[in-house]
Design a protein around this motif. Structure first.
Motif, PDB file in Angstrom:
ATOM      1  N   LYS A 247       0.869  -1.165   0.000  1.00 45.39           N
ATOM      2  CA  LYS A 247       0.000   0.000   0.000  1.00 45.39           C
ATOM      3  C   LYS A 247       0.906   1.213   0.000  1.00 45.39           C
ATOM      4  N   VAL A 248       0.663   2.142  -0.908  1.00 47.01           N
ATOM      5  CA  VAL A 248       1.507   3.344  -0.948  1.00 47.01           C
ATOM      6  C   VAL A 248       0.642   4.587  -0.790  1.00 47.01           C
ATOM      7  N   LYS A 249       1.240   5.589  -0.122  1.00 51.01           N
ATOM      8  CA  LYS A 249       0.503   6.827   0.124  1.00 51.01           C
ATOM      9  C   LYS A 249       0.566   7.743  -1.087  1.00 51.01           C
ATOM     10  N   LYS A 250      -0.371   8.674  -1.132  1.00 53.77           N
ATOM     11  CA  LYS A 250      -0.349   9.702  -2.176  1.00 53.77           C
ATOM     12  C   LYS A 250       1.008  10.412  -2.148  1.00 53.77           C
ATOM     13  N   LYS A 251       1.611  10.593  -3.321  1.00 52.22           N
ATOM     14  CA  LYS A 251       2.901  11.271  -3.500  1.00 52.22           C
ATOM     15  C   LYS A 251       4.113  10.427  -3.076  1.00 52.22           C
ATOM     16  N   GLU A 252       3.879   9.205  -2.565  1.00 50.54           N
ATOM     17  CA  GLU A 252       5.016   8.362  -2.155  1.00 50.54           C
ATOM     18  C   GLU A 252       5.843   7.967  -3.383  1.00 50.54           C
ATOM     19  N   LEU A 253       7.165   8.086  -3.263  1.00 47.79           N
ATOM     20  CA  LEU A 253       8.068   7.726  -4.364  1.00 47.79           C
ATOM     21  C   LEU A 253       8.436   6.247  -4.267  1.00 47.79           C
ATOM     22  N   LEU A 254       8.215   5.514  -5.342  1.00 44.89           N
ATOM     23  CA  LEU A 254       8.609   4.106  -5.378  1.00 44.89           C
ATOM     24  C   LEU A 254      10.018   3.964  -5.935  1.00 44.89           C
ATOM     25  N   TYR A 255      10.390   4.915  -6.775  1.00 44.88           N
ATOM     26  CA  TYR A 255      11.732   4.893  -7.372  1.00 44.88           C
ATOM     27  C   TYR A 255      12.114   6.309  -7.753  1.00 44.88           C
ATOM     28  N   GLU A 256      13.388   6.652  -7.542  1.00 47.21           N
ATOM     29  CA  GLU A 256      13.920   7.913  -8.068  1.00 47.21           C
ATOM     30  C   GLU A 256      15.358   7.666  -8.509  1.00 47.21           C
TER      31      GLU A 256
ATOM     32  N   LEU B   4      13.313  -0.227 -20.361  1.00 50.13           N
ATOM     33  CA  LEU B   4      14.693  -0.472 -20.798  1.00 50.13           C
ATOM     34  C   LEU B   4      15.600  -0.673 -19.579  1.00 50.13           C
ATOM     35  N   ALA B   5      15.429   0.185 -18.571  1.00 54.98           N
ATOM     36  CA  ALA B   5      16.273   0.091 -17.370  1.00 54.98           C
ATOM     37  C   ALA B   5      15.975  -1.196 -16.592  1.00 54.98           C
ATOM     38  N   PHE B   6      14.688  -1.520 -16.443  1.00 56.00           N
ATOM     39  CA  PHE B   6      14.309  -2.711 -15.674  1.00 56.00           C
ATOM     40  C   PHE B   6      14.877  -3.971 -16.321  1.00 56.00           C
ATOM     41  N   HIS B   7      14.711  -4.067 -17.616  1.00 55.02           N
ATOM     42  CA  HIS B   7      15.115  -5.312 -18.257  1.00 55.02           C
ATOM     43  C   HIS B   7      16.606  -5.398 -18.539  1.00 55.02           C
ATOM     44  N   ASN B   8      17.273  -4.239 -18.636  1.00 56.88           N
ATOM     45  CA  ASN B   8      18.734  -4.270 -18.827  1.00 56.88           C
ATOM     46  C   ASN B   8      19.475  -4.182 -17.496  1.00 56.88           C
ATOM     47  N   ASN B   9      18.716  -4.112 -16.398  1.00 55.31           N
ATOM     48  CA  ASN B   9      19.341  -4.000 -15.078  1.00 55.31           C
ATOM     49  C   ASN B   9      20.246  -2.786 -14.954  1.00 55.31           C
ATOM     50  N   THR B  10      19.816  -1.675 -15.527  1.00 54.27           N
ATOM     51  CA  THR B  10      20.603  -0.443 -15.416  1.00 54.27           C
ATOM     52  C   THR B  10      19.829   0.551 -14.555  1.00 54.27           C
ATOM     53  N   ASP B  11      20.512   1.639 -14.147  1.00 50.78           N
ATOM     54  CA  ASP B  11      19.825   2.667 -13.366  1.00 50.78           C
ATOM     55  C   ASP B  11      18.870   3.430 -14.282  1.00 50.78           C
ATOM     56  N   SER B  12      17.757   3.851 -13.708  1.00 47.70           N
ATOM     57  CA  SER B  12      16.802   4.631 -14.487  1.00 47.70           C
ATOM     58  C   SER B  12      16.961   6.105 -14.150  1.00 47.70           C
ATOM     59  N   GLU B  13      16.678   6.960 -15.121  1.00 48.22           N
ATOM     60  CA  GLU B  13      16.704   8.409 -14.862  1.00 48.22           C
ATOM     61  C   GLU B  13      15.320   8.902 -14.463  1.00 48.22           C
ATOM     62  N   CYS B  14      14.384   7.965 -14.341  1.00 49.57           N
ATOM     63  CA  CYS B  14      12.982   8.340 -14.085  1.00 49.57           C
ATOM     64  C   CYS B  14      12.620   8.276 -12.608  1.00 49.57           C
ATOM     65  N   HIS B  15      11.492   8.886 -12.293  1.00 46.33           N
ATOM     66  CA  HIS B  15      10.856   8.752 -10.991  1.00 46.33           C
ATOM     67  C   HIS B  15       9.574   7.930 -11.188  1.00 46.33           C
ATOM     68  N   ILE B  16       9.225   7.130 -10.178  1.00 51.28           N
ATOM     69  CA  ILE B  16       7.907   6.477 -10.176  1.00 51.28           C
ATOM     70  C   ILE B  16       7.237   6.857  -8.860  1.00 51.28           C
ATOM     71  N   GLN B  17       6.073   7.445  -8.985  1.00 48.74           N
ATOM     72  CA  GLN B  17       5.400   8.001  -7.814  1.00 48.74           C
ATOM     73  C   GLN B  17       3.923   7.613  -7.820  1.00 48.74           C
ATOM     74  N   ALA B  18       3.345   7.517  -6.610  1.00 45.99           N
ATOM     75  CA  ALA B  18       1.902   7.282  -6.511  1.00 45.99           C
ATOM     76  C   ALA B  18       1.183   8.628  -6.660  1.00 45.99           C
ATOM     77  N   VAL B  19       0.302   8.713  -7.645  1.00 45.41           N
ATOM     78  CA  VAL B  19      -0.463   9.945  -7.867  1.00 45.41           C
ATOM     79  C   VAL B  19      -1.494  10.115  -6.740  1.00 45.41           C
ATOM     80  N   LYS B  20      -2.032   8.989  -6.302  1.00 54.21           N
ATOM     81  CA  LYS B  20      -2.993   8.959  -5.189  1.00 54.21           C
ATOM     82  C   LYS B  20      -2.692   7.709  -4.355  1.00 54.21           C
ATOM     83  N   ALA B  21      -3.342   7.572  -3.210  1.00 49.24           N
ATOM     84  CA  ALA B  21      -3.143   6.373  -2.390  1.00 49.24           C
ATOM     85  C   ALA B  21      -3.448   5.155  -3.267  1.00 49.24           C
TER      86      ALA B  21
END
Lengths: 209, 209
Positions: free
Chosen positions: B49-58, B101-118
């Motif tokens: 469960k993730v909160k609104k605005k919580e970052l899953l990846y940066e 591309l990053a997930f499957h090549n096992n490289t670092d991503s330049e992206c952020h993944i965030q929860a827009v809402k809970a």
């Protein structure tokens, strides 16, 4: 295992025409297949030579195919009401191309698929693709990897369109894919990047001056 | 077979929490899995469960995951040097998201993944995805179909960006995906379509006047 793979590759270099060898190596980059499996797999493909500007599909045509480029270049594009062409995708050597939503949903496509230059391609019909995947489930892995790469690359392209200026888009693209820019006519590179051909000519003059 | 599938679905409606039931039905839209297989498959996922605005990846975080949205909404975005955010992808209910591309090549991503809402999500690590695919090869078919749809949709998005005016992009998108536009904050819809938030506010005023 590495030794065995090298031996198979060597045997195929002798046994297969050069173009087939390329596809064998391409598939083996993603999954492991042997010579016999490859021979069976290619029975589902039809090899075709197409002339420069030849249309493989246009709106209204029946049976949209899935195409693999052995040599040459294919282009997927749409024509706006006013007549302007927009390139949605190119396929150079070792790339697959089709209108994916239409191909997989068995619906008509609004796109055109054309040979940019004289090309040799593999043509996979929807029916043959389904049969191939049932008989060789490992080809599911191959296509899963092909699609995830293509999807990742298309998100990168959207990123380019969003964050870079028109000038930056062109030069960054050229730097990242020199072979592509050197092998595809300039007006098509422009169309792929959402730029006008005149604008790309201007950039090239600027670059050479 | 249809009867059996209905029976399994009925059993699961009772046995599974509502959210798990949704994933079971989603997977069964693409491939056939039974109750026992599903129970085994979900062992590879971690429910979060993730909160609104919580970052899953940066950028700089370790271990980028592959996420499936059970409820809520996740956003994949990049931040330009000047600080402007650009949304590369959203995932609403029943969508997968990651920087592919990053997930499957096992490289670092330049992206952020965030929860827009809970949100409630499944988190699949790279290691678990690999193990899952080895143990359940039919999940290769599931992901192949997920990716081909996502790739087709992203080519459609590029088509929108190329051929429609800013005003047309917004209204056509709203018409095609009303649930999406009504469930995602307006400034994020703007960012997804490459429009400024001010411009979308102006269009909405125009629409309501």
């Amino acid at each position: 295992m590495v030794f065995l793979k090298k031996l198979i590759t060597l045997t195929l270099t002798i046994a297969l025409p050069n173009k087939m060898q390329k596809l064998f190596e391409h598939i083996n980059k993603y999954i492991e297949i042997d010579h016999d499996e490859f021979q069976e797999i290619t029975k589902y493909f039809e090899i075709r030579k197409v002339k420069k500007k030849e249309l493989l599909y246009e709106p209204g045509s029946k049976s949209l195919g899935h195409y693999f480029v052995l040599s040459g270049c294919l282009q997927l594009y749409i024509v706006e009401e006013g007549g302007t062409e927009h390139t949605l995708q190119f396929a150079i050597e070792n790339w697959w191309i089709t209108d994916y939503l239409a191909f997989h949903n068995n619906t008509d496509s609004e796109c055109h698929i054309q040979a940019v230059k004289a090309s040799t391609i593999f043509h996979l019909t929807k029916k043959n693709e389904e049969e191939l995947l049932l008989r060789f489930p490992k080809m599911e892995t191959y296509f899963r990897k092909i699609y995830q790469t293509a999807y990742g690359a298309s998100l990168n392209r959207i990123r380019y369109l969003f964050i870079y200026s028109k000038e930056e888009i062109y030069f960054r693209f050229k730097e990242a894919f020199p072979d592509f820019v050197n092998n595809v006519p300039q007006y098509l590179v422009a169309s792929f990047l959402g730029l006008s051909p005149e604008y790309v000519s201007k950039l090239k003059r600027k670059e050479n001056s």
